[in-house]
Design a protein around this motif. Structure first.
Motif, PDB file in Angstrom:
ATOM      1  N   LEU A 124     -20.617 -72.258   1.080  1.00  0.00           N
ATOM      2  CA  LEU A 124     -21.514 -71.135   1.300  1.00  0.00           C
ATOM      3  C   LEU A 124     -20.995 -70.093   0.445  1.00  0.00           C
ATOM      4  CD1 LEU A 124     -23.330 -68.902   3.286  1.00  0.00           C
ATOM      5  CD2 LEU A 124     -20.848 -69.064   4.662  1.00  0.00           C
ATOM      6  N   SER A 125     -21.932 -69.531  -0.643  1.00  0.00           N
ATOM      7  CA  SER A 125     -21.617 -67.954  -1.305  1.00  0.00           C
ATOM      8  C   SER A 125     -23.103 -66.834  -1.575  1.00  0.00           C
ATOM      9  CB  SER A 125     -21.386 -68.428  -3.108  1.00  0.00           C
ATOM     10  OG  SER A 125     -22.579 -68.606  -3.347  1.00  0.00           O
ATOM     11  N   PHE A 126     -21.767 -65.668  -0.976  1.00  0.00           N
ATOM     12  CA  PHE A 126     -22.373 -64.034  -1.038  1.00  0.00           C
ATOM     13  C   PHE A 126     -22.505 -63.936  -1.910  1.00  0.00           C
ATOM     14  CE2 PHE A 126     -20.542 -65.357   3.022  1.00  0.00           C
ATOM     15  CZ  PHE A 126     -21.371 -64.985   4.395  1.00  0.00           C
ATOM     16  N   PRO A 127     -24.012 -62.721  -2.308  1.00  0.00           N
ATOM     17  CA  PRO A 127     -23.700 -62.140  -3.585  1.00  0.00           C
ATOM     18  C   PRO A 127     -22.940 -61.218  -4.423  1.00  0.00           C
ATOM     19  CG  PRO A 127     -25.566 -61.592  -2.107  1.00  0.00           C
ATOM     20  CD  PRO A 127     -24.411 -62.156  -1.346  1.00  0.00           C
ATOM     21  N   GLY A 128     -22.465 -61.318  -5.639  1.00  0.00           N
ATOM     22  CA  GLY A 128     -21.975 -60.816  -6.071  1.00  0.00           C
ATOM     23  C   GLY A 128     -22.214 -59.228  -6.586  1.00  0.00           C
ATOM     24  N   SER A 129     -21.741 -58.935  -7.677  1.00  0.00           N
ATOM     25  CA  SER A 129     -21.828 -57.625  -8.515  1.00  0.00           C
ATOM     26  C   SER A 129     -22.833 -57.560  -9.448  1.00  0.00           C
ATOM     27  CB  SER A 129     -20.791 -56.454  -8.929  1.00  0.00           C
ATOM     28  OG  SER A 129     -20.119 -57.533  -9.503  1.00  0.00           O
ATOM     29  N   GLU A 130     -23.118 -58.683 -10.353  1.00  0.00           N
ATOM     30  CA  GLU A 130     -24.019 -59.085 -11.328  1.00  0.00           C
ATOM     31  C   GLU A 130     -25.423 -58.736 -11.026  1.00  0.00           C
ATOM     32  OE1 GLU A 130     -22.791 -62.322 -13.942  1.00  0.00           O
ATOM     33  OE2 GLU A 130     -20.771 -61.665 -13.686  1.00  0.00           O
ATOM     34  N   SER A 131     -26.516 -58.404 -11.888  1.00  0.00           N
ATOM     35  CA  SER A 131     -27.810 -57.843 -11.477  1.00  0.00           C
ATOM     36  C   SER A 131     -28.708 -59.510 -12.087  1.00  0.00           C
ATOM     37  CB  SER A 131     -27.831 -56.588 -11.877  1.00  0.00           C
ATOM     38  OG  SER A 131     -27.984 -56.435 -13.016  1.00  0.00           O
ATOM     39  N   VAL A 132     -27.895 -60.381 -12.934  1.00  0.00           N
ATOM     40  CA  VAL A 132     -29.046 -60.614 -13.618  1.00  0.00           C
ATOM     41  C   VAL A 132     -28.595 -62.139 -13.889  1.00  0.00           C
ATOM     42  CG1 VAL A 132     -30.439 -60.922 -16.432  1.00  0.00           C
ATOM     43  CG2 VAL A 132     -30.325 -58.921 -14.669  1.00  0.00           C
ATOM     44  N   TRP A 133     -29.445 -63.163 -13.422  1.00  0.00           N
ATOM     45  CA  TRP A 133     -28.683 -64.659 -13.427  1.00  0.00           C
ATOM     46  C   TRP A 133     -28.537 -65.310 -15.693  1.00  0.00           C
ATOM     47  CZ3 TRP A 133     -29.781 -69.614 -15.416  1.00  0.00           C
ATOM     48  CH2 TRP A 133     -28.904 -70.145 -14.032  1.00  0.00           C
ATOM     49  N   ASN A 134     -27.619 -65.944 -15.322  1.00  0.00           N
ATOM     50  CA  ASN A 134     -27.496 -66.508 -16.565  1.00  0.00           C
ATOM     51  C   ASN A 134     -26.938 -67.810 -16.148  1.00  0.00           C
ATOM     52  OD1 ASN A 134     -27.786 -66.563 -19.231  1.00  0.00           O
ATOM     53  ND2 ASN A 134     -26.420 -64.719 -19.692  1.00  0.00           N
ATOM     54  N   VAL A 135     -27.628 -68.850 -17.517  1.00  0.00           N
ATOM     55  CA  VAL A 135     -26.562 -70.447 -17.397  1.00  0.00           C
ATOM     56  C   VAL A 135     -25.284 -69.568 -17.616  1.00  0.00           C
ATOM     57  CG1 VAL A 135     -26.252 -71.961 -18.884  1.00  0.00           C
ATOM     58  CG2 VAL A 135     -28.276 -70.800 -18.989  1.00  0.00           C
ATOM     59  N   PRO A 136     -24.398 -69.593 -16.414  1.00  0.00           N
ATOM     60  CA  PRO A 136     -22.651 -69.791 -16.779  1.00  0.00           C
ATOM     61  C   PRO A 136     -22.653 -69.942 -18.396  1.00  0.00           C
ATOM     62  CG  PRO A 136     -23.212 -71.431 -15.285  1.00  0.00           C
ATOM     63  CD  PRO A 136     -24.454 -71.029 -15.391  1.00  0.00           C
ATOM     64  N   HIS A 137     -21.616 -69.113 -18.824  1.00  0.00           N
ATOM     65  CA  HIS A 137     -20.041 -69.462 -20.252  1.00  0.00           C
ATOM     66  C   HIS A 137     -18.930 -69.702 -19.806  1.00  0.00           C
ATOM     67  CE1 HIS A 137     -19.337 -65.594 -19.993  1.00  0.00           C
ATOM     68  NE2 HIS A 137     -18.218 -65.936 -20.577  1.00  0.00           N
ATOM     69  N   LYS A 138     -18.263 -70.027 -18.367  1.00  0.00           N
ATOM     70  CA  LYS A 138     -17.333 -69.728 -18.196  1.00  0.00           C
ATOM     71  C   LYS A 138     -16.769 -70.234 -16.792  1.00  0.00           C
ATOM     72  CE  LYS A 138     -16.427 -65.955 -16.064  1.00  0.00           C
ATOM     73  NZ  LYS A 138     -15.660 -64.126 -15.919  1.00  0.00           N
ATOM     74  N   SER A 139     -15.679 -71.851 -16.554  1.00  0.00           N
ATOM     75  CA  SER A 139     -15.418 -72.455 -15.631  1.00  0.00           C
ATOM     76  C   SER A 139     -16.180 -73.455 -16.092  1.00  0.00           C
ATOM     77  CB  SER A 139     -15.660 -71.408 -14.379  1.00  0.00           C
ATOM     78  OG  SER A 139     -14.968 -70.196 -14.841  1.00  0.00           O
ATOM     79  N   TRP A 140     -16.478 -73.836 -16.584  1.00  0.00           N
ATOM     80  CA  TRP A 140     -17.199 -75.656 -16.965  1.00  0.00           C
ATOM     81  C   TRP A 140     -16.103 -76.573 -16.941  1.00  0.00           C
ATOM     82  CZ3 TRP A 140     -21.689 -76.642 -16.045  1.00  0.00           C
ATOM     83  CH2 TRP A 140     -23.006 -75.611 -16.857  1.00  0.00           C
ATOM     84  N   HIS A 141     -15.992 -77.779 -16.203  1.00  0.00           N
ATOM     85  CA  HIS A 141     -14.891 -78.302 -15.842  1.00  0.00           C
ATOM     86  C   HIS A 141     -15.880 -80.055 -15.269  1.00  0.00           C
ATOM     87  CE1 HIS A 141     -15.728 -76.666 -11.859  1.00  0.00           C
ATOM     88  NE2 HIS A 141     -15.116 -78.025 -10.865  1.00  0.00           N
ATOM     89  N   SER A 142     -14.562 -80.791 -14.699  1.00  0.00           N
ATOM     90  CA  SER A 142     -15.093 -81.925 -14.446  1.00  0.00           C
ATOM     91  C   SER A 142     -14.041 -82.624 -13.429  1.00  0.00           C
ATOM     92  CB  SER A 142     -15.496 -83.532 -15.187  1.00  0.00           C
ATOM     93  OG  SER A 142     -14.086 -84.072 -15.770  1.00  0.00           O
ATOM     94  N   ASP A 143     -14.762 -82.786 -12.350  1.00  0.00           N
ATOM     95  CA  ASP A 143     -13.670 -83.152 -11.028  1.00  0.00           C
ATOM     96  C   ASP A 143     -13.252 -85.039 -11.093  1.00  0.00           C
ATOM     97  OD1 ASP A 143     -13.618 -81.161 -10.700  1.00  0.00           O
ATOM     98  OD2 ASP A 143     -15.712 -81.336  -9.285  1.00  0.00           O
ATOM     99  N   GLU A 144     -13.563 -85.210 -11.850  1.00  0.00           N
ATOM    100  CA  GLU A 144     -12.942 -86.530 -12.186  1.00  0.00           C
ATOM    101  C   GLU A 144     -13.080 -87.380 -13.035  1.00  0.00           C
ATOM    102  OE1 GLU A 144     -14.494 -89.874  -9.261  1.00  0.00           O
ATOM    103  OE2 GLU A 144     -14.799 -90.930 -10.143  1.00  0.00           O
ATOM    104  N   PRO A 145     -11.388 -88.311 -13.603  1.00  0.00           N
ATOM    105  CA  PRO A 145     -11.653 -88.813 -14.786  1.00  0.00           C
ATOM    106  C   PRO A 145     -12.434 -89.925 -14.972  1.00  0.00           C
ATOM    107  CG  PRO A 145      -9.907 -89.813 -13.463  1.00  0.00           C
ATOM    108  CD  PRO A 145     -10.872 -88.983 -13.048  1.00  0.00           C
TER     109      PRO A 145
END
Length: 294
Positions: free
Chosen positions: A113-134
């Motif tokens: 569950l997530s609620f709206p943040g303060s950004e107003s335009v959707w974009n392909v994210p550029h940060k916090s990219w990660h994987s969860d398994e080796p």
């Protein structure tokens, strides 16, 4: 020519299955879910003024806000049996795609569950990219599967998780040249999903999760651009519509969106991150993990 679903998943690491769960069952779970959120946090889904007025320590950034303490709500829903029928329908769908009982659910459900943040335009994210398994050399399958369950219609602008399809195969390729052995501690950290797979963990050659992104950036301009800011139109065109291909592996940014009752299965070795919720609605998604059987 139609590619079989299991083969499509092997290539992309992402598979959407529509209308898996009866919408009435989804609505019933959704009702109980929001009753518990209201009881614990004083939040009413229909009244945005309550979304964070009584909730302590919301987490997140400008992209989206989440609630601390959702684990107890999910445990209570699981223990109450409210999720049993949904879990059974997911299991049946996975059996049809991957073979009977090749994957079995773990006990813990997660709320995304997530609620709206303060950004107003959707974009392909550029940060916090990660994987969860080796990535393990010589093993094309992940140890677990992440299954996203949509309680309501979710569009990209509601903060959809974004996955780089095909990136698990890029990680497999890197593991052959950059992987190391003596990873018993890392393997043991995933004991809930990999126990019994290895006779001697120290003989297993693998590439840890935190050693995937940098080599990809070094060898591939597409990944270099992925981590850089840019206009929404430019990034949506480059990463979602066009994608790229290297070493015979196609890759694209895929937003995990769907309608109530849909599920999406994805390989946790794929690079992924959350995006900005720029809508005026909460993103109502649950996650159930499945463990590979021997």
């Amino acid at each position: 020519m139609t590619v079989p679903k299991h083969e499509d998943f092997q290539n992309k690491g992402v598979l959407k299955l529509s209308n898996v769960i009866d919408v009435e069952k989804v609505a019933d779970v959704q009702t109980h879910f929001w009753q518990e959120v209201n009881r614990k946090f004083g939040i009413n889904i229909d009244d945005p003024s309550t979304w964070f007025s009584n909730a302590s320590n919301p987490v997140g950034d400008a992209r989206a806000k989440r609630l601390n303490g959702m684990g107890s709500i999910m445990r209570e829903l699981k223990d109450s049996g409210q999720l049993d029928e949904i879990e059974s329908e997911i299991q049946s769908s996975l059996d049809q795609v991957f073979g009977t009982h090749t994957w079995r659910p773990l006990d813990l459900w997660y709320s995304l569950l997530s609620f709206p943040g303060s950004e107003s335009v959707w974009n392909v994210p550029h940060k916090s990219w990660h994987s969860d398994e080796p990535s393990v050399v010589g093993d094309a399958k992940p140890w677990s599967l992440f299954v996203f369950v949509f309680l309501d219609d979710v569009s990209a602008d509601m903060g959809a998780t974004t996955v780089i399809s095909g990136s698990h195969r890029r990680a497999e390729r890197l593991a052959k040249t950059l992987g190391t052995s003596n990873n018993e501690a890392l393997i043991n950290a995933f004991e809930s999903v990999n126990s019994g797979l290895f006779k001697n963990p120290n003989d297993v050659t693998l590439l840890p999760m935190d050693q995937v992104l940098d080599p990809l950036v070094q060898e591939d301009p597409w990944f270099q651009e992925l981590l850089q800011e840019g206009s929404p139109d430019q990034r949506i065109q480059r990463f979602i519509k066009e994608g790229s291909s290297l070493h015979g592996i196609e890759q694209k940014a895929v937003t995990l969106t769907g309608a109530a009752g849909d599920i999406i299965v994805f390989d946790p070795r794929c690079l992924h991150t959350f995006s900005a919720n720029v809508s005026n609605l909460p993103r109502q998604v649950l996650r159930l993990d499945f463990r590979r059987q021997l």
